[in-house]
Design an enzyme around this catalytic site. Structure first.
Site, mmCIF file in Angstrom:
data_model
loop_
_atom_site.group_PDB
_atom_site.id
_atom_site.type_symbol
_atom_site.label_atom_id
_atom_site.label_comp_id
_atom_site.label_asym_id
_atom_site.label_seq_id
_atom_site.Cartn_x
_atom_site.Cartn_y
_atom_site.Cartn_z
ATOM 1 N NE ARG A 103 5.068 -10.943 -1.816
ATOM 2 C CZ ARG A 103 4.384 -9.438 -2.926
ATOM 3 N NH1 ARG A 103 4.671 -9.230 -3.170
ATOM 4 N NH2 ARG A 103 2.797 -10.018 -3.078
ATOM 5 C CE LYS A 205 0.122 -8.910 -0.007
ATOM 6 N NZ LYS A 205 0.219 -7.754 0.550
ATOM 7 C CD GLU A 241 6.087 -2.334 2.813
ATOM 8 O OE1 GLU A 241 5.983 -1.513 1.956
ATOM 9 O OE2 GLU A 241 6.734 -3.576 3.853
#
Ligand code: PLP
Ligand code: COI
Length: 362
Positions: A103, A205, A241
């Site tokens: 990620r 992220k 989210e």
């Protein structure tokens, strides 16, 4: 002979375990929150002239960079989060660090940063945890060692473009529950702010996603809520989210549902939970678009992530209109509890993990 070998293995294991416990820092593990505690060592590697150096552990917990560094001017930074656990039999393990490595690669590419190689990422995690073993909370304490890898543009940039030099670092900090009250259900509000644009950076992220959410979380806290539920920015009809976790819902007939969206972070906890729901608990699972209108019909709701683990949601406030889940404000719903017990059981070594999920620090 066999018996002798068996006893010597038992002794070694015991010695090993006691050795590690004896060396632990004097911290009130059961009562720590989710905060920063400086630990002994951190890993640093620098990217210069087109390549990463070998990197090393350092005692220096500060970062010195140009006043004009890419990270300071244009927020060129991304990070990861994972945890080290002490298992029931005294080993120290990290949960699926290879997925964090992957990620972070995706984050770096989207932000025009050089990739820190995945195998080196996992090695850096291992080295950093090993150097801070005294801070890995003991089994059963309720605390864990949070691991924070991150990367930022360190050289000066004044025109809008990527930096030429970067720093990759990993630090650790012992943490307790992300939400005060641990496993007690929380109350969240539907946010009027958007977290991520349809073709933006919600799926990586990037630090900038969290900067975006600060005003929204301060506002939510001031109004007495624990977190925000963000809806999709384009139509504001679908659940995305929260600021730091994905959603899972449970239908009245026990199907586990999680929102599908290109603008949410692909949570490793959520992906693991969906696997656990299907393969360990025999439940039906669905990853699909979830309309806010259908949320009132779910039996259970939870937030999942490395920091959040699974935090049950008892109530959602939609501009004054309340959605109260049947599981209530006292305890986790029954399916959420099973998911929680199975996932943490795997992480703490009480339940056998699927192949490759547990990375032992040796
Ligand atoms: N969503 C956001 C916005 C997060 O910051 C996090 C935390 O990492 C998650 C979801 C959960 O992801 P993971 O389970 O990989 O920790
Ligand atoms: C994590 O769960 O690792 C995160 O990065 C979430 C953050 C809000 C602490």
């Amino acid at each position: 002979e066999g018996r002798k070998a068996y006893y010597s293995i038992c002794w070694l294991k015991k010695y090993h375990t006691e050795d590690r416990i004896m060396d632990k820092k004097n911290i009130d593990w059961a009562n720590i929150g989710f905060g920063y505690v400086q630990t002994d060592k951190r890993f640093v590697s620098n990217f210069k002239d087109g390549k990463w150096d070998d990197g090393q552990l350092t005692d220096d917990a500060t970062v010195v960079i140009s006043e004009c560094a890419g990270v300071l001017q244009y927020a060129q930074t991304c990070f990861e989060g994972m945890k080290a656990y002490t298992t029931e039999d005294g080993r120290v393990v990290v949960f699926r660090p290879d997925l964090n490595a992957k990620r972070m690669e995706d984050s770096a590419k989207r932000l025009e940063m050089p990739v820190f190689p995945q195998d080196r990422f996992v090695k850096a995690i291992e080295e950093t945890v090993k150097a801070n073993l005294a801070y890995v909370p003991p089994y059963g304490s309720g605390a864990t060692l949070y691991i924070r890898p991150y990367m930022f543009g360190s050289s000066s940039v004044i025109g809008v473009k990527p930096a030429e030099e970067y720093q990759f670092r990993v630090f650790t900090t012992p943490v307790g529950p992300y939400f005060k009250g641990g496993a007690k259900p929380i109350t969240i509000k539907v946010s009027d702010f958007d977290r991520a644009a349809p073709h933006g950076t919600g799926h990586i992220k990037a630090g900038l996603n969290y900067a975006m959410s600060l005003h929204a979380i301060v506002t939510a806290h001031a109004e007495g809520f624990d977190e925000n539920m963000y809806l999709d920015a384009a139509t504001r009809t679908k659940v995305e989210e929260t600021g730091g976790a994905n959603f899972i819902f449970v239908t009245k007939d026990n199907t586990v549902v999680t929102p599908k969206s290109n603008s949410i972070l692909p949570s490793i906890t959520r992906r693991s939970l969906m696997y656990v729901a299907e393969h360990y608990l025999g439940l039906k699972v669905e990853e699909r678009e979830v309309y806010f209108d259908e949320v009132k019909d779910f039996a259970e709701c939870g937030l999942c992530g490395t920091a959040a683990v699974i935090s049950p949601v008892g109530k959602i406030n939609d501009h004054g209109k309340e959605i109260c889940f049947p599981s209530g404000m006292e305890e986790m719903g029954p399916i959420t509890k099973k998911l929680y017990d199975t996932l943490t059981g795997i992480q703490m070594g009480r339940i056998e993990a699927p192949e490759g999920w547990i990375y032992e620090i040796k």
